[in-house]
Motif scaffolding. Structure first.
Motif, PDB file in Angstrom:
ATOM      1  N   GLY A 165       0.818  -1.207   0.000  1.00 21.92           N
ATOM      2  CA  GLY A 165       0.000   0.000   0.000  1.00 21.92           C
ATOM      3  C   GLY A 165       0.853   1.257   0.000  1.00 21.92           C
ATOM      4  N   ASP A 166       1.920   1.253   0.801  1.00 17.58           N
ATOM      5  CA  ASP A 166       2.824   2.405   0.830  1.00 17.58           C
ATOM      6  C   ASP A 166       3.490   2.621  -0.528  1.00 17.58           C
ATOM      7  N   GLU A 167       3.831   1.526  -1.194  1.00 15.05           N
ATOM      8  CA  GLU A 167       4.475   1.628  -2.504  1.00 15.05           C
ATOM      9  C   GLU A 167       3.513   2.216  -3.542  1.00 15.05           C
ATOM     10  N   VAL A 168       2.270   1.753  -3.520  1.00 12.61           N
ATOM     11  CA  VAL A 168       1.274   2.283  -4.468  1.00 12.61           C
ATOM     12  C   VAL A 168       1.004   3.752  -4.159  1.00 12.61           C
ATOM     13  N   LEU A 169       0.880   4.080  -2.883  1.00 12.99           N
ATOM     14  CA  LEU A 169       0.641   5.466  -2.486  1.00 12.99           C
ATOM     15  C   LEU A 169       1.761   6.376  -2.977  1.00 12.99           C
ATOM     16  N   ALA A 170       2.999   5.905  -2.869  1.00 12.20           N
ATOM     17  CA  ALA A 170       4.144   6.711  -3.318  1.00 12.20           C
ATOM     18  C   ALA A 170       4.103   6.967  -4.820  1.00 12.20           C
ATOM     19  N   ARG A 171       3.393   6.108  -5.565  1.00  8.82           N
ATOM     20  CA  ARG A 171       3.304   6.279  -7.025  1.00  8.82           C
ATOM     21  C   ARG A 171       2.125   7.135  -7.455  1.00  8.82           C
ATOM     22  N   THR A 172       1.246   7.521  -6.536  1.00  7.59           N
ATOM     23  CA  THR A 172       0.055   8.296  -6.935  1.00  7.59           C
ATOM     24  C   THR A 172       0.399   9.615  -7.627  1.00  7.59           C
ATOM     25  N   PRO A 173       1.506  10.306  -7.271  1.00  5.71           N
ATOM     26  CA  PRO A 173       1.833  11.534  -8.019  1.00  5.71           C
ATOM     27  C   PRO A 173       2.139  11.276  -9.495  1.00  5.71           C
ATOM     28  N   ASP A 174       2.586  10.065  -9.823  1.00 10.25           N
ATOM     29  CA  ASP A 174       2.846   9.732 -11.225  1.00 10.25           C
ATOM     30  C   ASP A 174       1.543   9.476 -11.991  1.00 10.25           C
ATOM     31  N   MET A 175       0.455   9.243 -11.264  1.00 14.33           N
ATOM     32  CA  MET A 175      -0.840   8.975 -11.898  1.00 14.33           C
ATOM     33  C   MET A 175      -1.687  10.237 -12.028  1.00 14.33           C
ATOM     34  N   LEU A 176      -1.497  11.185 -11.126  1.00 13.62           N
ATOM     35  CA  LEU A 176      -2.247  12.437 -11.158  1.00 13.62           C
ATOM     36  C   LEU A 176      -1.258  13.604 -11.185  1.00 13.62           C
ATOM     37  N   PRO A 177      -1.120  14.283 -12.309  1.00 10.19           N
ATOM     38  CA  PRO A 177      -0.167  15.388 -12.419  1.00 10.19           C
ATOM     39  C   PRO A 177      -0.341  16.463 -11.350  1.00 10.19           C
ATOM     40  N   VAL A 178      -1.581  16.700 -10.929  1.00 13.12           N
ATOM     41  CA  VAL A 178      -1.811  17.741  -9.928  1.00 13.12           C
ATOM     42  C   VAL A 178      -1.141  17.391  -8.610  1.00 13.12           C
ATOM     43  N   LEU A 179      -1.034  16.082  -8.303  1.00 14.00           N
ATOM     44  CA  LEU A 179      -0.331  15.663  -7.095  1.00 14.00           C
ATOM     45  C   LEU A 179       1.175  15.897  -7.244  1.00 14.00           C
ATOM     46  N   LYS A 180       1.692  15.578  -8.408  1.00  9.45           N
ATOM     47  CA  LYS A 180       3.135  15.742  -8.632  1.00  9.45           C
ATOM     48  C   LYS A 180       3.520  17.206  -8.550  1.00  9.45           C
ATOM     49  N   GLU A 181       2.702  18.073  -9.139  1.00  9.52           N
ATOM     50  CA  GLU A 181       3.017  19.501  -9.118  1.00  9.52           C
ATOM     51  C   GLU A 181       3.020  20.042  -7.691  1.00  9.52           C
ATOM     52  N   ALA A 182       2.070  19.571  -6.892  1.00 11.30           N
ATOM     53  CA  ALA A 182       1.982  20.037  -5.508  1.00 11.30           C
ATOM     54  C   ALA A 182       2.996  19.352  -4.601  1.00 11.30           C
ATOM     55  N   ALA A 222     -13.913  20.138   6.761  1.00 13.30           N
ATOM     56  CA  ALA A 222     -14.304  19.636   5.453  1.00 13.30           C
ATOM     57  C   ALA A 222     -13.193  18.900   4.753  1.00 13.30           C
ATOM     58  N   ASP A 223     -13.551  18.217   3.678  1.00  7.90           N
ATOM     59  CA  ASP A 223     -12.596  17.478   2.857  1.00  7.90           C
ATOM     60  C   ASP A 223     -12.490  18.149   1.503  1.00  7.90           C
ATOM     61  N   VAL A 224     -11.323  18.709   1.197  1.00  2.41           N
ATOM     62  CA  VAL A 224     -11.054  19.177  -0.150  1.00  2.41           C
ATOM     63  C   VAL A 224     -10.044  18.213  -0.718  1.00  2.41           C
ATOM     64  N   SER A 225     -10.515  17.156  -1.346  1.00  2.00           N
ATOM     65  CA  SER A 225      -9.642  16.068  -1.775  1.00  2.00           C
ATOM     66  C   SER A 225      -9.278  16.227  -3.233  1.00  2.00           C
ATOM     67  N   SER A 226      -8.317  15.437  -3.661  1.00  2.00           N
ATOM     68  CA  SER A 226      -7.886  15.510  -5.050  1.00  2.00           C
ATOM     69  C   SER A 226      -8.821  14.749  -5.970  1.00  2.00           C
ATOM     70  N   GLU A 227      -9.656  13.879  -5.418  1.00  3.37           N
ATOM     71  CA  GLU A 227     -10.524  13.111  -6.294  1.00  3.37           C
ATOM     72  C   GLU A 227     -11.783  13.900  -6.617  1.00  3.37           C
ATOM     73  N   GLU A 228     -12.312  13.755  -7.818  1.00  6.58           N
ATOM     74  CA  GLU A 228     -13.520  14.431  -8.219  1.00  6.58           C
ATOM     75  C   GLU A 228     -14.459  13.403  -8.817  1.00  6.58           C
ATOM     76  N   ILE A 229     -15.682  13.411  -8.351  1.00  5.41           N
ATOM     77  CA  ILE A 229     -16.642  12.415  -8.807  1.00  5.41           C
ATOM     78  C   ILE A 229     -17.441  12.992  -9.967  1.00  5.41           C
ATOM     79  N   ASP A 230     -17.295  12.427 -11.139  1.00  8.39           N
ATOM     80  CA  ASP A 230     -18.032  12.892 -12.301  1.00  8.39           C
ATOM     81  C   ASP A 230     -19.379  12.183 -12.392  1.00  8.39           C
ATOM     82  N   THR A 231     -20.239  12.671 -13.252  1.00  9.40           N
ATOM     83  CA  THR A 231     -21.543  12.051 -13.432  1.00  9.40           C
ATOM     84  C   THR A 231     -21.731  11.686 -14.901  1.00  9.40           C
ATOM     85  N   SER A 232     -22.746  10.873 -15.179  1.00 16.30           N
ATOM     86  CA  SER A 232     -23.023  10.479 -16.560  1.00 16.30           C
ATOM     87  C   SER A 232     -24.428  10.934 -16.945  1.00 16.30           C
TER      88      SER A 232
END
Length: 558
Positions: A165-182, A222-232
């Protein structure tokens, strides 16, 4: 001696220890928020979500695994706050559904529970985004499945899963550019890891502090998280819902075939099953075909067909417990009072904003927003207080939409319509767009059309140095945040406001509304409006006292 299985007492200790560790580390998790705003509190939201269940878990005397599963699932679901909190509650719900009939949890049961947890959470999110808490959970579930048949003890397996889990978490900035920039990992994923690490310590007999006191001191933010829930978009005309009272065999393979059939005649499909019932929601042009297919498995009840274009989240089926009994009691009392046709619930914060919503016809105000995401239970209670056959809910924040939809799924004897407003100005425009002479479907369409015409912005200050959206931000800087990100940054609030408005205005705009917060004087607000009037002489500009904390100004352009 190494641990090879988990019984009920050990599960109870582990869960409490996990909740306690999440609570202890919530401020660290809060600091991982992508935007350096003073209310980015994913950790607080996740802690409040799990403490809602942990208090009840701690109160159980000599529980069985079934009792623990029921309490954890029910408490976390109703206490869920913010997107990250709702997703955490769904992970727990899936795990508990897998273990509830077991006497012990061994490596295989643990792996199966992890896999079901991830499946349940992914189903709850309309368009899952990788690089978030979901990705971290999925990586650990896959690791658990690989190790289930190994020669390792359960204790050793848990250690390897956490390392994964720690290894996957460490890779999350590579999956979301906004995390890497921050320069941060995903805050929701970090929260999940803190819970699991605490639970692991609990298995080893470490850190099993009672969280009842912790719950009292928890910060309600409150929670201002990086995830955003889209709709269809809904393509079929009839929203069809029913419950099957199972009389024949119903397993995962049968459910998969059932879902495949329903997918062939519609969309927006949700099928949720428990031991004795299956709850179905589908948008289709042929409701009768869905009913006929359901009859193959048992009797039908709670059948409902609405000619509407409405979005729904995964249907939540919860067993009866003490809290549910209390809710049913309240609903029964409400049945005795004649209900009005329409009612309204809105999330708001600030005396001025509250008053605006009340003047527009909102029956119940839920105090919250960025500084405190209300829970599913909070929204459910407000729906009941509205005293109407149909209740429109305005979340007015993207991190509250998921909890609002979850409350709508649970609500009984009332038709709940969630207008997915993401900002206060959108909520205000939606209320203005309501027509008491029109039916529910027409109002749903017109209120949603109204929120599409609004561009929103808000001005606050930075709590740390960072880089977001290509902008270098220093602690104490003013920030103008639009619907799609940070629009302006600087040390002069007037310049930040004017640049924000310049970026959110367009050629079709006619009205600029300014709502000033509790930290802004009326004179300063009037001076700000004066500057905007000079720059935009052809626009109508209105000034309102919002009274909101943290945000100096909330601005809408329409």
């Amino acid at each position: 001696m190494a641990i090879n299985m988990i019984d009920a007492p050990l599960l109870q200790k582990a869960f409490i220890a996990g909740a306690n560790n999440l609570e202890k580390n919530k401020e660290y998790i809060n600091e991982l928020n992508v935007f350096p705003v003073p209310d980015g509190d994913t950790g607080s939201n996740m802690s409040l979500t799990i403490i809602a269940a942990a208090k009840d878990v701690a109160a159980l005397k000599e529980p069985t695994i079934a009792e623990l599963a029921k309490t954890i699932s029910s408490g976390s679901l109703r206490g869920a706050r913010g997107n990250s909190g709702v997703i955490l509650s769904q992970l727990l719900r899936g795990f508990c559904r897998e273990i509830k009939e077991k006497n012990i949890i061994d490596a295989q049961v643990f792996a199966d529970g992890f896999i079901r947890a991830v499946e349940t959470a992914y189903k709850a999110v309309m368009k899952p985004k990788e690089g978030t808490i979901l990705t971290v959970a999925k990586g650990m579930a896959e690791k658990a499945a690989l190790l289930a048949d190994s020669e390792l003890s359960l204790e050793e397996i848990c250690a390897e899963i956490i390392e994964c889990g720690d290894e996957v978490l460490a890779r999350t900035p590579d999956m979301l550019p906004v995390l890497k920039e921050a320069g941060v990992v995903d805050s929701g994923g970090q929260g999940l890891m803190e819970f699991l690490k605490g639970a692991y310590n609990g298995l080893l007999g470490i850190d099993t502090v009672d969280v009842s006191a912790t719950a009292t001191n928890a910060s309600k933010k409150a929670d201002v998280s990086s995830e955003e829930i889209d709709t269809s978009h809904i393509k079929y005309g009839y929203c069809t819902e029913f419950i099957i009272l199972l009389e024949k065999e119903y397993n995962m393979e049968i459910e998969a075939a059932f879902k495949e059939y329903l997918t062939g005649i519609g969309d927006s499909l949700v099928v949720v099953s428990d031991d004795e019932i299956v709850k179905v929601h589908v948008h289709t042009n042929h409701p009768g075909l869905a009913f006929e297919k359901g009859l193959e498995f048992g009797q039908l009840t709670s059948m409902k067909i609405d000619n509407m274009r409405e979005e729904h989240r995964e249907k939540v089926i919860m067993e009866q417990d003490k809290r549910r009994a209390e809710q049913i009691g309240r609903e029964q009392e409400q049945k005795k009072v004649e209900k009005k046709p329409y009612g309204f619930v809105a999330v708001s914060v600030g005396d001025g904003l509250d008053e605006i919503f009340k003047e527009l016809g909102v029956d119940v105000i839920i105090t919250g927003g960025q500084t405190m995401n209300p829970s599913t239970e909070d929204v459910l209670s407000a729906i009941g207080q509205a005293g109407a056959d149909t209740v429109f809910v305005l979340p007015n924040n993207k991190n509250i939409i998921l909890a609002a939809n979850q409350a709508a799924d649970i609500a009984e004897d009332v038709h709940v319509v969630v207008i997915e407003s993401k900002t206060i100005p959108q909520g205000i425009s939606a209320m203005i767009g309501f027509n008491p002479e029109a039916d529910t479907d027409a109002n749903y369409e017109s209120m949603n059309e109204a929120i599409q015409t609004v561009a929103s912005g808000q001005v606050t200050y930075a709590v740390r140095d960072t880089s977001v959206d290509g902008k270098e931000i220093k602690t104490g800087d003013y920030m103008g945040i639009g619907d799609k990100g940070i629009c302006s940054v600087g040390t002069d609030i007037q310049s930040v406001v004017t640049e924000l408005v310049e970026q959110i205005i367009n050629s079709d705009s006619e009205l600029i509304s300014v709502y000033y917060g509790s930290d802004v004087t009326e004179d300063a607000a009037e001076a700000m409006v004066g500057l905007l009037e000079e720059k935009y002489p052809d626009y109508e500009i209105e000034l309102h006292m919002g009274g909101q904390p943290i945000y100096y100004y909330i601005i809408s352009v329409e």
